[in-house]
Design a protein around this motif. Structure first.
Motif, PDB file in Angstrom:
ATOM      1  N   ARG A   1     -37.426  43.184  -8.376  1.00 30.53           N
ATOM      2  CA  ARG A   1     -36.832  44.665  -9.274  1.00 30.53           C
ATOM      3  C   ARG A   1     -37.170  44.706 -10.674  1.00 30.53           C
ATOM      4  NH1 ARG A   1     -30.735  44.004  -8.011  1.00 30.53           N
ATOM      5  NH2 ARG A   1     -31.584  44.183  -5.984  1.00 30.53           N
TER       6      ARG A   1
ATOM      7  N   SER B   1     -33.991  49.459 -14.079  1.00 32.52           N
ATOM      8  CA  SER B   1     -33.440  49.738 -13.753  1.00 32.52           C
ATOM      9  C   SER B   1     -34.422  51.164 -14.885  1.00 32.52           C
ATOM     10  CB  SER B   1     -32.456  50.606 -13.227  1.00 32.52           C
ATOM     11  OG  SER B   1     -31.704  51.755 -13.263  1.00 32.52           O
TER      12      SER B   1
ATOM     13  N   ILE C   1     -39.813  46.895  -6.541  1.00 34.96           N
ATOM     14  CA  ILE C   1     -38.945  47.537  -6.016  1.00 34.96           C
ATOM     15  C   ILE C   1     -38.052  48.503  -6.972  1.00 34.96           C
ATOM     16  CG2 ILE C   1     -36.920  48.106  -4.653  1.00 34.96           C
ATOM     17  CD1 ILE C   1     -39.468  46.622  -3.021  1.00 34.96           C
TER      18      ILE C   1
ATOM     19  N   SER D   1     -34.080  50.212  -3.834  1.00 32.90           N
ATOM     20  CA  SER D   1     -33.579  48.982  -5.287  1.00 32.90           C
ATOM     21  C   SER D   1     -32.366  48.746  -5.188  1.00 32.90           C
ATOM     22  CB  SER D   1     -33.897  50.561  -6.269  1.00 32.90           C
ATOM     23  OG  SER D   1     -32.935  51.242  -6.120  1.00 32.90           O
TER      24      SER D   1
ATOM     25  N   ARG E   1     -33.419  42.909  -2.075  1.00 32.04           N
ATOM     26  CA  ARG E   1     -32.762  41.709  -3.114  1.00 32.04           C
ATOM     27  C   ARG E   1     -34.170  40.562  -3.858  1.00 32.04           C
ATOM     28  NH1 ARG E   1     -29.229  38.054   0.493  1.00 32.04           N
ATOM     29  NH2 ARG E   1     -31.453  38.164   1.306  1.00 32.04           N
ATOM     30  N   PRO E   2     -34.732  40.382  -4.791  1.00 25.76           N
ATOM     31  CA  PRO E   2     -35.135  40.024  -5.575  1.00 25.76           C
ATOM     32  C   PRO E   2     -35.897  39.120  -5.313  1.00 25.76           C
ATOM     33  CG  PRO E   2     -33.713  40.421  -7.254  1.00 25.76           C
ATOM     34  CD  PRO E   2     -33.036  40.815  -5.781  1.00 25.76           C
TER      35      PRO E   2
END
Length: 313
Positions: A27, A30, A173, A223, A227-228
């Motif tokens: 991920r 953000s 993501i 996103s 999950r990572p």
């Protein structure tokens, strides 16, 4: 649990070529900054306006630095250079900064709140445009504002988030990625990427196609759902992200990926001559020169090996 997320194919391959990525989800931090909204005292107005100008100037320097890194190869990276120009234009637009100043001076909004309020005003203008291409420029405006907000909040930029080593290919993501951030994928261990935002004519999609990275945009809440560490498949031909696929689905895509890889190797294998390309002619007998579009100088060898007689853009 296995599930699919649907979006828009940002980088279509030729059949199965360059259209599939298999890897582990990572991920991206953000770019959306959750800023506090509060009223400031009248005596703080000048300081708050100064904060906005400093953050905007820092964002401009970010873009100028990205362009400077492209200067040596400007002819090859002309498209990306032009996209960064668009972001610079938005950053320097008086409509943005004047509106922010108005909200600070007249409404006593803090800098972040004023910036968010002015973003809504200008974004509504983009939404009202009839051209799909122009409506999607709202995404560029949002990326520009997020960069200013990041400087106001002191948020670390995305480029510091790349792992130095990965045992498996990685699929990024993210809510959204700016073209300047995406350029840093070049040469990294990134198999593909998926973003919540964006459309087929967004600059994110354009750069994805240029870099040849399997990508899906407009995947809504990907996103938040992925999950990572999840195993994921990016099918950029269909615009589908498959999360934690079953064994049978994974085997199917591994077979398609191997086929894709073999086709790509065949296309880029060194060849001594390309008689079919050399003899291309228009109906009136005029010769046709086949040129390739590349993003960076390192792409030249593959373009020439595929039959290009020179570089167009």
């Amino acid at each position: 649990m296995s599930f699919c997320v649907h979006g828009l194919a940002a980088s279509l391959g030729d059949g199965d070529t360059k259209g599939i990525a298999i890897g582990r989800a990572i991920r991206a931090p953000s770019s959306r900054v959750h800023a506090k909204h509060y009223l400031i005292a009248p005596e703080k107005v000048a300081d708050e306006v100064a904060r906005v100008h400093l953050a905007r100037d820092a964002a401009i320097k970010d873009m100028q630095r990205a362009q400077h890194n492209l200067l040596a190869n400007k002819d090859e990276a002309q498209e990306l250079f032009a996209i960064i120009d668009v972001h610079l234009m938005l950053l320097q637009d008086d409509a943005l900064i004047n509106g922010v100043r108005h909200y600070i001076q007249q409404c006593h909004y803090n800098a972040e709140w004023a910036l968010a309020a002015q973003l809504e005003v200008i974004a509504a203008q983009f939404d009202a445009m009839t051209s799909i291409y122009m409506r999607e420029r709202k995404g560029d405006l949002e990326q520009v504002v997020e960069r200013i907000l990041a400087h106001l909040a002191g948020v670390a930029p995305l480029q510091n988030s790349f792992p130095t080593h990965a045992d498996e290919p990685l699929v990024f993501i993210a809510h959204d990625l700016s073209p300047a951030e995406m350029l840093r994928f070049k040469g990294r261990e990134v198999a593909g990427f998926v973003t919540d935002a964006g459309g087929k004519t967004s600059h994110t999609a354009i750069v994805a196609r240029s870099l040849g990275i399997p990508a899906i945009v407009g995947a809504k809440n990907a996103s938040l759902l992925v999950r990572p560490g999840d195993q994921v498949i990016v099918d950029a031909n269909a615009g589908v992200l498959i999360v934690n696929p079953s064994e049978s689905v994974l085997r199917h895509y591994q077979h398609r990926y191997q086929h894709q890889h073999q086709r790509q190797q065949t296309r880029t294998a060194p060849k001594t001559a390309h008689p079919a390309h050399a003899s291309l002619q228009a109906p009136d007998g005029s010769p046709i020169t086949l040129l390739a579009n590349i993003e960076l100088p390192s792409d030249t060898a593959a373009a020439l090996a595929a039959g290009a007689q020179g570089i167009g853009l």
